[in-house]
Every structure is written in structure tokens, then in C-alpha cells.
Design a protein around this motif. Structure first.
Motif, PDB file in Angstrom:
ATOM      1  N   ARG A  27       7.964  -4.975   2.678  1.00  8.80           N
ATOM      2  CA  ARG A  27       8.767  -6.194   2.513  1.00  8.80           C
ATOM      3  C   ARG A  27      10.168  -6.005   3.106  1.00  8.80           C
ATOM      4  N   GLU A  28      10.764  -4.847   2.814  1.00 13.87           N
ATOM      5  CA  GLU A  28      12.110  -4.599   3.333  1.00 13.87           C
ATOM      6  C   GLU A  28      12.103  -4.551   4.858  1.00 13.87           C
ATOM      7  N   HIS A  29      11.077  -3.916   5.437  1.00 11.74           N
ATOM      8  CA  HIS A  29      10.995  -3.806   6.896  1.00 11.74           C
ATOM      9  C   HIS A  29      10.918  -5.190   7.539  1.00 11.74           C
ATOM     10  N   GLU A  30      10.161  -6.090   6.936  1.00  7.78           N
ATOM     11  CA  GLU A  30      10.039  -7.460   7.450  1.00  7.78           C
ATOM     12  C   GLU A  30      11.391  -8.164   7.481  1.00  7.78           C
ATOM     13  N   ALA A  57      -2.569   8.193 -12.654  1.00  7.58           N
ATOM     14  CA  ALA A  57      -2.772   6.771 -12.386  1.00  7.58           C
ATOM     15  C   ALA A  57      -1.420   6.094 -12.170  1.00  7.58           C
ATOM     16  N   ARG A  58      -0.441   6.443 -13.005  1.00 11.99           N
ATOM     17  CA  ARG A  58       0.897   5.870 -12.873  1.00 11.99           C
ATOM     18  C   ARG A  58       1.543   6.293 -11.560  1.00 11.99           C
ATOM     19  N   GLY A  59       1.378   7.550 -11.178  1.00  8.34           N
ATOM     20  CA  GLY A  59       1.943   8.044  -9.925  1.00  8.34           C
ATOM     21  C   GLY A  59       1.351   7.345  -8.714  1.00  8.34           C
ATOM     22  N   LEU A  60       0.040   7.079  -8.738  1.00  4.90           N
ATOM     23  CA  LEU A  60      -0.603   6.365  -7.637  1.00  4.90           C
ATOM     24  C   LEU A  60      -0.078   4.937  -7.560  1.00  4.90           C
ATOM     25  N   ALA A  61       0.059   4.287  -8.699  1.00  7.30           N
ATOM     26  CA  ALA A  61       0.597   2.915  -8.736  1.00  7.30           C
ATOM     27  C   ALA A  61       2.031   2.884  -8.202  1.00  7.30           C
ATOM     28  N   GLN A  62       2.820   3.904  -8.530  1.00  3.04           N
ATOM     29  CA  GLN A  62       4.199   3.964  -8.039  1.00  3.04           C
ATOM     30  C   GLN A  62       4.232   4.107  -6.514  1.00  3.04           C
ATOM     31  N   ALA A  75       5.098   1.551  -1.192  1.00  6.69           N
ATOM     32  CA  ALA A  75       4.623   1.146   0.136  1.00  6.69           C
ATOM     33  C   ALA A  75       4.819  -0.356   0.331  1.00  6.69           C
ATOM     34  N   GLN A  76       4.514  -1.144  -0.675  1.00  4.65           N
ATOM     35  CA  GLN A  76       4.674  -2.591  -0.588  1.00  4.65           C
ATOM     36  C   GLN A  76       6.150  -2.979  -0.476  1.00  4.65           C
ATOM     37  N   ALA A  77       6.999  -2.337  -1.259  1.00  2.00           N
ATOM     38  CA  ALA A  77       8.429  -2.639  -1.216  1.00  2.00           C
ATOM     39  C   ALA A  77       9.012  -2.294   0.152  1.00  2.00           C
ATOM     40  N   GLU A 103      11.243   2.907   8.228  1.00  2.00           N
ATOM     41  CA  GLU A 103      10.052   3.345   8.974  1.00  2.00           C
ATOM     42  C   GLU A 103       9.717   4.804   8.668  1.00  2.00           C
ATOM     43  N   ARG A 104      10.745   5.632   8.567  1.00  4.33           N
ATOM     44  CA  ARG A 104      10.530   7.036   8.204  1.00  4.33           C
ATOM     45  C   ARG A 104       9.912   7.126   6.814  1.00  4.33           C
ATOM     46  N   ASP A 105      10.455   6.378   5.855  1.00  3.06           N
ATOM     47  CA  ASP A 105       9.923   6.398   4.493  1.00  3.06           C
ATOM     48  C   ASP A 105       8.507   5.836   4.442  1.00  3.06           C
ATOM     49  N   GLN A 106       8.220   4.832   5.273  1.00  2.00           N
ATOM     50  CA  GLN A 106       6.859   4.296   5.333  1.00  2.00           C
ATOM     51  C   GLN A 106       5.874   5.364   5.815  1.00  2.00           C
ATOM     52  N   ARG A 107       6.262   6.150   6.811  1.00  2.00           N
ATOM     53  CA  ARG A 107       5.380   7.224   7.305  1.00  2.00           C
ATOM     54  C   ARG A 107       5.111   8.241   6.204  1.00  2.00           C
ATOM     55  N   TYR A 108       6.160   8.589   5.460  1.00  2.00           N
ATOM     56  CA  TYR A 108       6.001   9.548   4.368  1.00  2.00           C
ATOM     57  C   TYR A 108       5.073   9.002   3.279  1.00  2.00           C
ATOM     58  N   VAL A 109       5.328   7.780   2.818  1.00  2.00           N
ATOM     59  CA  VAL A 109       4.525   7.192   1.742  1.00  2.00           C
ATOM     60  C   VAL A 109       3.075   7.023   2.201  1.00  2.00           C
ATOM     61  N   LYS A 110       2.879   6.598   3.437  1.00  2.00           N
ATOM     62  CA  LYS A 110       1.509   6.451   3.969  1.00  2.00           C
ATOM     63  C   LYS A 110       0.784   7.794   3.942  1.00  2.00           C
TER      64      LYS A 110
END
Length: 169
Positions: A46-49, A31-36, A41-43, A66-73
Motif C-alpha cells: 500500500r505504501e509503495h503504491e 501463527a501470530r508471527g506469520l500473520a504479522q 507485506a500488505q502495508a 522496495e528493500r523491505d518488500q524484498r526482505y519480507v517476501k
């Protein structure tokens, strides 16, 4: 050779930024890992914006985000949340999400928590279930001696205790 066919860029073509590899094994998460992962993803969003402009450093950072967003997604899409089982670990052995206390060959006691890849943090004792140590511990019961195959040589460790650690949700 004619220079007409040689690509010359401004050094900002993004070819120097490799993708973050997505593991081929299952993406089990606590549960903690999913929340992290969700918070990450949210952080990143925000940074991309906030990354605007044509400055080369901003462009480079935008590509990294953008690369990190693809990975996290991808990791969020693959995430399989594992709920703690009410059956005592002494019966089933070490499971995903358990905290395990082991004694090494010198009698030193160490504690590890078996978690998903993205939650792993060796400095805090959180190890991936897919790591060599995680694989060695999964299924072991109290009193079992398991072999941890490390790059610097195998070591025998004994399971002293295991179970869900209420101090680490």
C-alpha cells in the motif's frame, strides 16, 4: 585525472541503502508471527503504491520500501509455521512458541516467549529461538539451570515454568 570517468550522480543512486540480511537459519514462525509478516507485506505494498513523484525524499523512501518488500517476501517464502504441540512442555522441555518463566541469579523472575526472528520484541518478552537466550532455553525442563551466554558475561538462570501461553496466541 580526467573527470570523464568519475561518476557524478544526483546523490540519489541508491548505493547508500544496504539490503536487509536474510538469516541463514530456518524461519520458524508462530501463527501470530506469520500473520504479522503477511500484514507487513500488505502495508508495504500500500505504501509503495502511494509513493509517486520525483522528489528525492520520495525516491529514497520508495527504495527503502522496495528493500523491505524484498526482505519480507523472502521471509514469507522461507516461513515454516510451527503449531503448538499437545504434549506438555514438562515432558519435552521448552519448545518454540512456549512461554518460559525463569529466575535469575538474584531470584528475579522473568517471562519470555520463544518466537521467530521477525516476531521477536524483547520489550514485550518475545525472544527469537535463534538468540543466545532462546538457544539456552530450548529443550530445558522445569528445574533445569541453564547458562545464558551474553556479551556482558554469562549468567545462570533456572527454568521455573514453561508451556504454551494462552494469553499470547
Amino acid at each position: 585525472m580526467s573527470r570523464a570517468f568519475v561518476k557524478e550522480g544526483d546523490g540519489d543512486d541508491g548505493n547508500d541503502l544496504p539490503e536487509r540480511p536474510v538469516p541463514t537459519h530456518a524461519n520458524y514462525v508462530t501463527a501470530r508471527g506469520l500473520a504479522q509478516l503477511q500484514a507487513r507485506a500488505q502495508a508495504l505494498a500500500r505504501e509503495h503504491e502511494m509513493l509517486t513523484g520525483d522528489d528525492p525524499d520520495v525516491k529514497r523512501r520508495r527504495r527503502e520500501v522496495e528493500r523491505d518488500q524484498r526482505y519480507v517476501k523472502a521471509q514469507l517464502e522461507r516461513a515454516q509455521r510451527v503449531e503448538p504441540d499437545a504434549t506438555p512442555s514438562a515432558t519435552l522441555g521448552v519448545r518454540f512458541g512456549d512461554t518460559v518463566e525463569v529466575a535469575d541469579e538474584h531470584g528475579e523472575r522473568l517471562r519470555y516467549r520463544i518466537v521467530g526472528d521477525d516476531e521477536a520484541d524483547a520489550a514485550h518478552g518475545d525472544i527469537s529461538w535463534a538468540s543466545p537466550l532462546g538457544k539456552a532455553l530450548l529443550g530445558a525442563r522445569v528445574g533445569d539451570v541453564v547458562t545464558w551466554r551474553r556479551p556482558m558475561g554469562a549468567v545462570e538462570i533456572e527454568v521455573i515454568s514453561c508451556g504454551v501461553d494462552v494469553a499470547k496466541p
